[in-house]
Design an enzyme around this catalytic site. Sequence first.
Site, PDB file in Angstrom:
ATOM      1  N   ASP A  31       0.859  -1.197   0.000  1.00 15.65           N
ATOM      2  CA  ASP A  31       0.000   0.000   0.000  1.00 15.65           C
ATOM      3  C   ASP A  31       0.891   1.242   0.000  1.00 15.65           C
ATOM      4  O   ASP A  31       1.974   1.237   0.582  1.00 15.65           O
ATOM      5  CB  ASP A  31      -0.920   0.003   1.250  1.00 15.65           C
ATOM      6  CG  ASP A  31      -2.192   0.823   1.042  1.00 15.65           C
ATOM      7  OD1 ASP A  31      -3.291   0.270   1.182  1.00 15.65           O
ATOM      8  OD2 ASP A  31      -2.065   2.033   0.720  1.00 15.65           O
ATOM      9  N   SER A 124     -16.108  -2.143 -10.215  1.00 14.81           N
ATOM     10  CA  SER A 124     -17.131  -1.290  -9.603  1.00 14.81           C
ATOM     11  C   SER A 124     -18.396  -1.293 -10.459  1.00 14.81           C
ATOM     12  O   SER A 124     -18.328  -1.401 -11.681  1.00 14.81           O
ATOM     13  CB  SER A 124     -16.601   0.145  -9.506  1.00 14.81           C
ATOM     14  OG  SER A 124     -17.658   1.054  -9.236  1.00 14.81           O
ATOM     15  N   TYR A 148     -12.971   7.805 -13.683  1.00 17.02           N
ATOM     16  CA  TYR A 148     -12.779   6.723 -12.708  1.00 17.02           C
ATOM     17  C   TYR A 148     -13.422   5.437 -13.226  1.00 17.02           C
ATOM     18  O   TYR A 148     -12.783   4.385 -13.298  1.00 17.02           O
ATOM     19  CB  TYR A 148     -13.374   7.092 -11.339  1.00 17.02           C
ATOM     20  CG  TYR A 148     -13.600   5.884 -10.477  1.00 17.02           C
ATOM     21  CD1 TYR A 148     -14.885   5.371 -10.292  1.00 17.02           C
ATOM     22  CD2 TYR A 148     -12.536   5.222  -9.891  1.00 17.02           C
ATOM     23  CE1 TYR A 148     -15.096   4.235  -9.538  1.00 17.02           C
ATOM     24  CE2 TYR A 148     -12.739   4.085  -9.125  1.00 17.02           C
ATOM     25  CZ  TYR A 148     -14.020   3.594  -8.960  1.00 17.02           C
ATOM     26  OH  TYR A 148     -14.224   2.455  -8.223  1.00 17.02           O
ATOM     27  N   LYS A 152     -11.854   1.571 -14.587  1.00 15.54           N
ATOM     28  CA  LYS A 152     -12.296   0.234 -14.161  1.00 15.54           C
ATOM     29  C   LYS A 152     -12.703  -0.598 -15.375  1.00 15.54           C
ATOM     30  O   LYS A 152     -12.358  -1.773 -15.500  1.00 15.54           O
ATOM     31  CB  LYS A 152     -13.462   0.344 -13.181  1.00 15.54           C
ATOM     32  CG  LYS A 152     -13.091   0.931 -11.823  1.00 15.54           C
ATOM     33  CD  LYS A 152     -12.065   0.072 -11.094  1.00 15.54           C
ATOM     34  CE  LYS A 152     -11.797   0.588  -9.691  1.00 15.54           C
ATOM     35  NZ  LYS A 152     -10.785  -0.210  -8.970  1.00 15.54           N
ATOM     36  N   GLY A 293     -23.548  14.008 -12.494  1.00 13.91           N
ATOM     37  CA  GLY A 293     -23.045  12.650 -12.696  1.00 13.91           C
ATOM     38  C   GLY A 293     -23.827  11.604 -11.923  1.00 13.91           C
ATOM     39  O   GLY A 293     -23.697  10.405 -12.176  1.00 13.91           O
TER      40      GLY A 293
HETATM   41  C1  WQD Z   1     -25.067   7.598  -2.733  1.00 13.80           C
HETATM   42  C2  WQD Z   1     -26.363   8.406  -2.830  1.00 13.80           C
HETATM   43  C3  WQD Z   1     -26.064  10.574  -3.806  1.00 13.80           C
HETATM   44  C4  WQD Z   1     -23.574  12.140  -0.532  1.00 13.80           C
HETATM   45  C5  WQD Z   1     -19.967   6.145  -5.462  1.00 13.80           C
HETATM   46  C6  WQD Z   1     -19.121   6.002  -6.683  1.00 13.80           C
HETATM   47  C7  WQD Z   1     -19.067   4.555  -7.083  1.00 13.80           C
HETATM   48  C8  WQD Z   1     -18.636   3.701  -5.905  1.00 13.80           C
HETATM   49  C9  WQD Z   1     -19.512   3.946  -4.687  1.00 13.80           C
HETATM   50  C10 WQD Z   1     -16.299   3.210  -6.099  1.00 13.80           C
HETATM   51  C11 WQD Z   1     -26.501   9.149  -4.147  1.00 13.80           C
HETATM   52  C12 WQD Z   1     -26.502  10.697  -2.345  1.00 13.80           C
HETATM   53  C13 WQD Z   1     -24.339  11.322  -1.339  1.00 13.80           C
HETATM   54  C14 WQD Z   1     -24.168  13.265   0.088  1.00 13.80           C
HETATM   55  C15 WQD Z   1     -26.262  12.680  -0.920  1.00 13.80           C
HETATM   56  N1  WQD Z   1     -17.287   3.955  -5.564  1.00 13.80           N
HETATM   57  N2  WQD Z   1     -25.668  11.595  -1.521  1.00 13.80           N
HETATM   58  N3  WQD Z   1     -25.505  13.497  -0.121  1.00 13.80           N
HETATM   59  O1  WQD Z   1     -22.356   8.014  -5.928  1.00 13.80           O
HETATM   60  O2  WQD Z   1     -23.717   5.885  -5.562  1.00 13.80           O
HETATM   61  O3  WQD Z   1     -21.255   5.747  -5.771  1.00 13.80           O
HETATM   62  O4  WQD Z   1     -19.460   5.348  -4.412  1.00 13.80           O
HETATM   63  O5  WQD Z   1     -16.404   2.260  -6.813  1.00 13.80           O
HETATM   64  O6  WQD Z   1     -18.138   4.450  -8.120  1.00 13.80           O
HETATM   65  O7  WQD Z   1     -19.758   6.709  -7.729  1.00 13.80           O
HETATM   66  O8  WQD Z   1     -22.251   6.744  -3.728  1.00 13.80           O
HETATM   67  O9  WQD Z   1     -22.388   7.459  -1.392  1.00 13.80           O
HETATM   68  O10 WQD Z   1     -21.568   9.135  -3.113  1.00 13.80           O
HETATM   69  O11 WQD Z   1     -23.987   8.480  -3.068  1.00 13.80           O
HETATM   70  O12 WQD Z   1     -27.478  12.933  -1.096  1.00 13.80           O
HETATM   71  O13 WQD Z   1     -23.510  14.059   0.835  1.00 13.80           O
HETATM   72  O14 WQD Z   1     -26.349   9.392  -1.805  1.00 13.80           O
HETATM   73  O15 WQD Z   1     -26.736  11.549  -4.614  1.00 13.80           O
HETATM   74  O16 WQD Z   1     -27.877   9.148  -4.501  1.00 13.80           O
HETATM   75  P1  WQD Z   1     -22.476   6.667  -5.326  1.00 13.80           P
HETATM   76  P2  WQD Z   1     -22.478   8.001  -2.780  1.00 13.80           P
END
Ligand code: WQD
Length: 345
Positions: A31, A124, A148, A152, A293
């Site tokens: 790491d 992912s 990102y 993957k 996104g």
């Molecule tokens: C989850 C939901 C947000 C934060 C990401 C990566 C994905 C993977 C997992 C690596 C969504 C909402 C979030 C906040 C919110 N990572 N949210 N307020 O975007 O589904 O996936 O992490 O592999 O590649 O894209 O996860 O936890 O960021 O969001 O409302 O402060 O929570 O809009 O609907 P996501 P997330």
Amino acid sequence: MTILVTGGAGFIGSHTCVELLNSNHEIIVLDNYSNSNIESLNRVKRLTGKDFKVYEVDLLDKEKVEEVFKENSIEAVIHFAGLKAVGESVEKPIYYYQNNIMGTLILTELMQKYCVHNLVFSSSATVYGDPKEVPISEDSPLYATNPYGRTKLMIEEILRDLYVSNNNWSIASLRYFNPIGAHESGLIGEDPKGIPNNLMPYITHVATGKLTELNVFGNDYSTPDGTGVRDYIHVVDLAKGHIKSLGKVLSTKGIEAYNLGTGQGYSVLELVDAFEKASGQKIPYKIAPRRSGDIAECYADPAKAERELGWTTVKSLEEMCIDSWRWQKKNPDGYLTKAAYMSGH
Ligand code: WQD
């Protein structure tokens, strides 16, 4: 024979190291601590009562990585090491391609050189982009919507070409949905640097008072309550999926991709409600604009992993919330929270 775990100090890596050691595998961890802390590995050793070698090495440093192969008799690799913040990848695409793609090319070149052909790759669900239908199966269309996700997807294609070039390879690409939760001890957990991008660590920091309120990114999606729906999976269930995948790559040849999710979607507001009930902590929030996104709904069809790996998730959303909260309460500053750990409670 030993399992090399790249990125083993990270959130999913450290939980997988616990399961590997508990399954009596010998491991070594590589790491660079760019998004992790060596303290997580100290706690893995404490939790399991087992020791293992740790190399502070960046996968881009080919000479140092080769020394790891020279010094150890490696049977398989579980490859977590990589950058994983979607937003950051949009701002710094070259950084992401260099780290994730080049790092994997160096790793697999050395694996080939040292005749190590067993690989579990941390992919992912982001490779599915904005799915046209849910639940998502492994043969759903693949297209990434950010650098990102493209790293993957490209790595999955590279590994497929590798297998075609040499059928001695045995490869499993694991497509994670949304990992949350923590080991029941509360000693290891999710510890993002800075303000968390992901929902659960943001919620747990609001619960500790480190952050004041949650911004809910949009409530006008075509979902039951208008907020984003995701497939949250307990990190220990996810770690156990790696043990099952390792067993498969050690016993067969070929290349397969597997969705590691529960098959159940929950909205942002459902997760907030579940967390409040599980923790007894109120989570103040306000509705904010959509995050660019983001997609409306994403959850897995986990049937292939259940069928071919004999793996299924067992932990509930309530357990995910209880375990996330226990970790954050005991470690309000993540692995920098020395006092709690040193005092042993
Ligand atoms: C989850 C939901 C947000 C934060 C990401 C990566 C994905 C993977 C997992 C690596 C969504 C909402 C979030 C906040 C919110 N990572 N949210 N307020 O975007 O589904 O996936 O992490 O592999 O590649 O894209 O996860 O936890 O960021 O969001 O409302 O402060 O929570 O809009 O609907 P996501 P997330």
